[in-house]
Design an enzyme around this catalytic site. Structure first.
Site, PDB file in Angstrom:
ATOM      1  N   ASP A   1      -2.919   9.022   7.982  1.00 41.06           N
ATOM      2  CA  ASP A   1      -2.205   9.329   6.737  1.00 41.06           C
ATOM      3  C   ASP A   1      -1.026  10.253   7.036  1.00 41.06           C
ATOM      4  OD1 ASP A   1      -3.902   7.945   5.033  1.00 41.06           O
ATOM      5  OD2 ASP A   1      -5.109   9.692   4.532  1.00 41.06           O
TER       6      ASP A   1
ATOM      7  N   ARG B   1       2.088   1.793   7.199  1.00 41.23           N
ATOM      8  CA  ARG B   1       1.846   1.713   5.748  1.00 41.23           C
ATOM      9  C   ARG B   1       3.039   2.410   5.091  1.00 41.23           C
ATOM     10  NH1 ARG B   1      -2.387   5.756   3.992  1.00 41.23           N
ATOM     11  NH2 ARG B   1      -3.989   4.243   4.499  1.00 41.23           N
TER      12      ARG B   1
END
Ligand SMILES: Cc1cc2nc3c(=O)[nH]c(=O)nc-3n(C[C@H](O)[C@H](O)[C@H](O)COP(=O)(O)OP(=O)(O)OC[C@H]3O[C@@H](n4cnc5c(N)ncnc54)[C@H](O)[C@@H]3O)c2cc1C
Length: 313
Positions: free
Chosen positions: A130, A182
């Site tokens: 992340d 992402r």
């Protein structure tokens, strides 16, 4: 203004102590968080898999205070990977480097990540790193590219945030080294010196980065609930004859379930990010900051609960 206030509150641990005791805040958190244990999270994974949706599991927890806490968080991820494998669940994991000790020692963080990536490789699965606030962007990308990616090219990927001015250049570099990305808009409170202050510029940057990833990237995750952007993604892949197997849409647990199901019905790949664990407060505050209607819903219910309690007295 409200967004900034909520993002400020997300960084105040003493408020979490207060909020955690509040049953309603906790039940509201359940809309966005799949419970406090791995069992509740795995039950959510089964329900999503049954709807044709894959998952990325995230054990909530941000910066840790000492080496022991970082090692415990690392062990917890090994256990998550084991349980996913045992259950044959269709899920991978998402990890925050600060939870793996980045603020304590980079070597410690790398050692823990190597263990997680080694286990992920044994199970032929994937670990997404992340992206946190901009203070970590360069460190996260350097650590990824120099210390993790060379050994685990198939198993590890990054997140880039379209609100940062730097991101298009990062997308081009990621495409060059064939790293899996992402793409999201970005969820933290950032100064104008590093991030677009206006939503329209964040959205335009998203679309520009998305086009580059869809055309030249390695299996990008298009992480957004923005219907206009999703429509543009569909148009772009059709125009450029990009197969639906070359990318996936991603959304957050509890957000736009209707849209998730619709995309699956239309034949697109859909992954839902499922956070769980006791440390849900900063995550919940970021979700509230994204949508003022959520705040109105929560405060309205808190008010009803208070009135109800008074009546009972
Ligand atoms: C799979 C995934 C992983 C992510 N990982 C990261 C990460 O690593 N780092 C990071 O900084 N950010 C991450 N994010 C969060 C992201 O940066 C955004 O803050 C968040 O996705 C909201 O942006 P949006 O693209 O949906 O667009 P927005 O313009 O914010 O929202 C578009 C529409 O989506 C709906 N919506 C959006 N958020 C909510 C909400 N909280 N509640 C209800 N409805 C909502 C509303 O209908 C809204 O109109 C991730 C998001 C996703 C989907």
């Amino acid at each position: 203004m409200l967004r900034s206030a909520l993002l400020y509150l997300s960084e105040q641990p003493q408020i979490f102590k207060f909020v955690r005791k509040n049953g309603l805040a906790k039940s509201f958190a359940n809309r966005f968080v799949a419970g406090e244990t791995l069992d509740t999270a795995l039950a959510a994974v089964s329900r999503l898999n049954a709807r044709g949706i894959t998952v990325s599991l995230d054990l909530l927890g941000e910066s840790v205070h000492n080496e022991a806490e970082a090692r415990t968080a690392g062990e917890a991820y090994l256990n998550i990977l084991d349980r996913i494998h045992e259950k044959r669940a269709d899920a991978n994991v998402s990890v925050k480097l600060t939870a793996m000790g980045l603020d304590i020692s980079e070597d410690l963080c790398v050692a823990i990540m190597h263990k997680i990536l080694q286990r992920a490789r044994e199970y032929r699965t994937f670990v997404r790193i992340d992206m946190e606030s901009s203070e970590y962007t360069q460190r996260t990308l350097d650590l990824f590219e120099q210390r993790l990616y060379p050994s685990y090219r198939e198993n590890v990927g990054i997140v880039l945030q379209s609100y940062l001015y730097r991101t298009f250049a990062d997308v081009e570099h990621a495409n060059l080294i064939k790293a899996r990305v992402r793409l999201c808009k970005g969820a933290y409170k950032e100064p104008e010196t590093v991030a677009y202050p206006a939503k329209k510029d964040v959205d335009a940057s998203y679309v520009r980065c998305m086009h580059a990833l869809l055309k030249y990237g390695n299996y990008p995750g298009i992480a957004t609930h923005d219907e206009a952007i999703i429509k543009e993604a569909k148009r772009f892949v059709k125009e450029n004859q990009i197969a639906t197997s070359r990318f996936e849409f991603q959304m957050l647990y509890g957000v736009r379930r209707d849209l998730q199901d619709r995309l699956v019905r239309e034949g697109y790949r859909m992954r839902v990010y499922v956070p769980f664990g006791t440390q849900w407060y900063p995550y919940l505050m970021r979700r509230l900051a994204e949508r003022p209607a959520n705040v109105a819903f929560l405060t309205g219910n808190l008010f009803k609960e208070l009135v109800g309690k008074r009546r009972q007295k």
